[in-house]
Structures are given as structure tokens and as C-alpha cells.
Scaffold this active site. Sequence first.
Site, PDB file in Angstrom:
ATOM      1  N   ASP A  31      51.276  44.854  50.720  1.00 29.48           N
ATOM      2  CA  ASP A  31      51.178  44.037  49.520  1.00 29.48           C
ATOM      3  C   ASP A  31      52.150  44.637  48.502  1.00 29.48           C
ATOM      4  O   ASP A  31      52.606  45.780  48.662  1.00 29.48           O
ATOM      5  CB  ASP A  31      49.736  44.070  48.996  1.00 29.48           C
ATOM      6  CG  ASP A  31      49.571  43.293  47.704  1.00 29.48           C
ATOM      7  OD1 ASP A  31      50.131  42.184  47.594  1.00 29.48           O
ATOM      8  OD2 ASP A  31      48.902  43.807  46.789  1.00 29.48           O
ATOM      9  N   ASP A  33      52.180  43.943  44.400  1.00 28.01           N
ATOM     10  CA  ASP A  33      51.578  44.296  43.119  1.00 28.01           C
ATOM     11  C   ASP A  33      50.414  45.257  43.330  1.00 28.01           C
ATOM     12  O   ASP A  33      49.468  44.962  44.072  1.00 28.01           O
ATOM     13  CB  ASP A  33      51.078  43.037  42.391  1.00 28.01           C
ATOM     14  CG  ASP A  33      52.219  42.102  42.014  1.00 28.01           C
ATOM     15  OD1 ASP A  33      52.958  42.428  41.084  1.00 28.01           O
ATOM     16  OD2 ASP A  33      52.367  41.054  42.684  1.00 28.01           O
ATOM     17  N   HIS A 192      44.726  38.284  37.519  1.00 24.21           N
ATOM     18  CA  HIS A 192      45.672  39.372  37.743  1.00 24.21           C
ATOM     19  C   HIS A 192      45.616  40.336  36.560  1.00 24.21           C
ATOM     20  O   HIS A 192      45.522  39.899  35.407  1.00 24.21           O
ATOM     21  CB  HIS A 192      47.097  38.836  37.892  1.00 24.21           C
ATOM     22  CG  HIS A 192      47.247  37.848  39.006  1.00 24.21           C
ATOM     23  ND1 HIS A 192      47.223  38.207  40.322  1.00 24.21           N
ATOM     24  CD2 HIS A 192      47.405  36.497  38.974  1.00 24.21           C
ATOM     25  CE1 HIS A 192      47.365  37.129  41.074  1.00 24.21           C
ATOM     26  NE2 HIS A 192      47.480  36.082  40.288  1.00 24.21           N
ATOM     27  N   LYS A 223      47.098  35.184  51.488  1.00 23.35           N
ATOM     28  CA  LYS A 223      46.001  36.074  51.904  1.00 23.35           C
ATOM     29  C   LYS A 223      44.702  35.660  51.223  1.00 23.35           C
ATOM     30  O   LYS A 223      44.733  35.311  50.041  1.00 23.35           O
ATOM     31  CB  LYS A 223      46.346  37.512  51.519  1.00 23.35           C
ATOM     32  CG  LYS A 223      47.586  38.081  52.202  1.00 23.35           C
ATOM     33  CD  LYS A 223      47.975  39.433  51.630  1.00 23.35           C
ATOM     34  CE  LYS A 223      48.457  39.341  50.198  1.00 23.35           C
ATOM     35  NZ  LYS A 223      48.915  40.616  49.621  1.00 23.35           N
ATOM     36  N   ASP A 248      45.827  46.693  48.000  1.00 23.89           N
ATOM     37  CA  ASP A 248      45.005  47.266  46.926  1.00 23.89           C
ATOM     38  C   ASP A 248      43.824  46.386  46.566  1.00 23.89           C
ATOM     39  O   ASP A 248      43.024  46.756  45.714  1.00 23.89           O
ATOM     40  CB  ASP A 248      45.863  47.481  45.674  1.00 23.89           C
ATOM     41  CG  ASP A 248      46.197  46.167  44.973  1.00 23.89           C
ATOM     42  OD1 ASP A 248      46.790  45.277  45.634  1.00 23.89           O
ATOM     43  OD2 ASP A 248      45.877  46.024  43.779  1.00 23.89           O
TER      44      ASP A 248
END
Length: 310
Positions: A31, A33, A192, A223, A248
Site C-alpha cells: 500500500d 499512504d 482518510h 481493496k 497499514d
Amino acid sequence: IIGPRASGGCRRVRGPELRELLDSKRDVLFDCDGVIWNGEAAVAGAPEAVRLLKQRGKRVFFVTNNCTRPRGNYAHKFSRLGFSDVSEEDIFSSAYCSAAYLRDVARLSGKVFAIGCQGVLQELRDAGVDVVAEDSAEGPDTSIYDCPLDPDVRAVLVGYDEKFNFMKLAKACCYLRDSECLFLATDPDPWHPLRGGRVTPGSGSLTAALETASSRKATVIGKPSRFMFECIASQFDLDPAQSLMVGDRLETDILFGANCGLCTVLTLTGVSTMEQAQEYKDSEAPEKKDFVPDYVVESIADFSEALEDE
């Protein structure tokens, strides 16, 4: 190497054991971010980890639900942050995969009404998918009665959109009254993290609004859907048993890995915590077990230390 979930998962790993894990896999999916970078700063040790993995003959891919940029822009960001050997072909965003789905799987014959920012729109156009143009004549007093609907729309795609408004919601809802109109979402991320402890609503929250208004459920492309892995596998012949997913976020990255049969590693430089992973591990609900990572590292800087410590 001790196999996935040999001790129930959620086990910290580093040093020689981590190196053995990495040596046992051919492909590593990251991933972005919270794993590779946070905002405009690379996670400490991330460029070195990627470089060392590639030096050892690993194929490295980047799988992100962030649909705000086209792949070319992501490639420039990697370069800007010190990653010297990442190409556009290594990057699979939910925007790119959504465009691939519409082109290659749905084989869309009409237009798509897209709710999303430039990353979504550019990837659709690059894939040759016809996108409904925004009406520049619309103003703050425009109502749904004033807006012509394009009769050629055959799909609605929802992604992250900082200019999301009632009119976009109303138009999408009208298009979805046709049961033959496809309903897709780039990803399910509800929010986010931002600097200073603030958050921004994610694609998932916008999709939820349209699902409520239309009484329909979107097909999620990003995802934890398997399609992103299938998209990479169709181009690079990935074997799930030889692949490692590093992320994460438990509800997307780790669940994605579980859905695709991948060994999973949680890194603690982003959204999810060790405590949350442990809660899922201790839960008596069977469906929560797929949120439990096989292994946990503090940061992918641990990869660099493990690979350098020969």
C-alpha cells in the site's frame, strides 16, 4: 519460515526471521499512504527497502485505494520522494483498476457518469472509456429538473471527490434507476487522515450516500476486492502463495490479502494500531479473523535492516 497464522497471526517479526519471510516470497505488494509515505514525506527507510527488495530479485508493486492521481503522477511522486526505480507499470491505483474493469471486464459500450477527481477522470480517458462531461452551465440554483441526462450512460463510478454535491448525487441516482446501469465504487475507504489530527471523508462515504439514495449496492473495485490482485496477476502472472501484502489498514489492506490468499504484514506507520489488530485476533466472531495480519512490523524500515543484516 513459520507459516501464516502459525501462532494465530498478529506476530511481530524483524531481523533474521523477517529476512527469511522476505526471501520466501517472489512478489511484494505495498500500500502507499501510511506505508510508503505520509503526505509528501516518504516513510523513513522506505526508498531503501524498495531498492533492496529489487536488488534481491523481488518484483515490487504498489496497490493503492487512493484514486486522486493518475498513475503518471504517482510515478513522479515516487521519484520526487527518492524512489529511483519505480515505474508507472508498478503502480495499481483504484482509479486505474476501475478503468480497466470498465474496459476489459464490463466492456462498457456506452458512457460512464463519474464522481471523482482528476485521477479518476484521467484514468478513464486513458483507457478509452467515454466519460460524461460536466455541465459548465450549472450554477448554485440549478435543480435536477434543469439538467439533461445523457441517454448513453451505462455506468456510474464513485470515487473520492472534493467537489461532491447534491446535484452529482441526484444525477447518479437518476442514472441508477435503470437496473442495467452498472454501479461501481473505486474503493470503500470511509475516511482518510490529514495533518493535525483532521480527517477527510473517503470514497466509501460518498458511495454510501448513493447506495442509500438508489437502494442499490456498488461493486467495489479497490481493496479489499480481489479484482485489484487479478488486475496485477493478469499482467505479471502473480502466484498468491509467492506474494506478500504489506499495508497499514486492517479493513482494506489486510482483508485484501486474506481475500486473495496472500501472506500479510501490518506496518504501524499509518491508520491501524497493534491494539486494534489484537482486538480482531481476540474476537470470537469468525469474520473478524481475516482482519488479523500474519505479521506486524513497526515500519518497512525494518525490511531494510533485515535485508542489510546478512
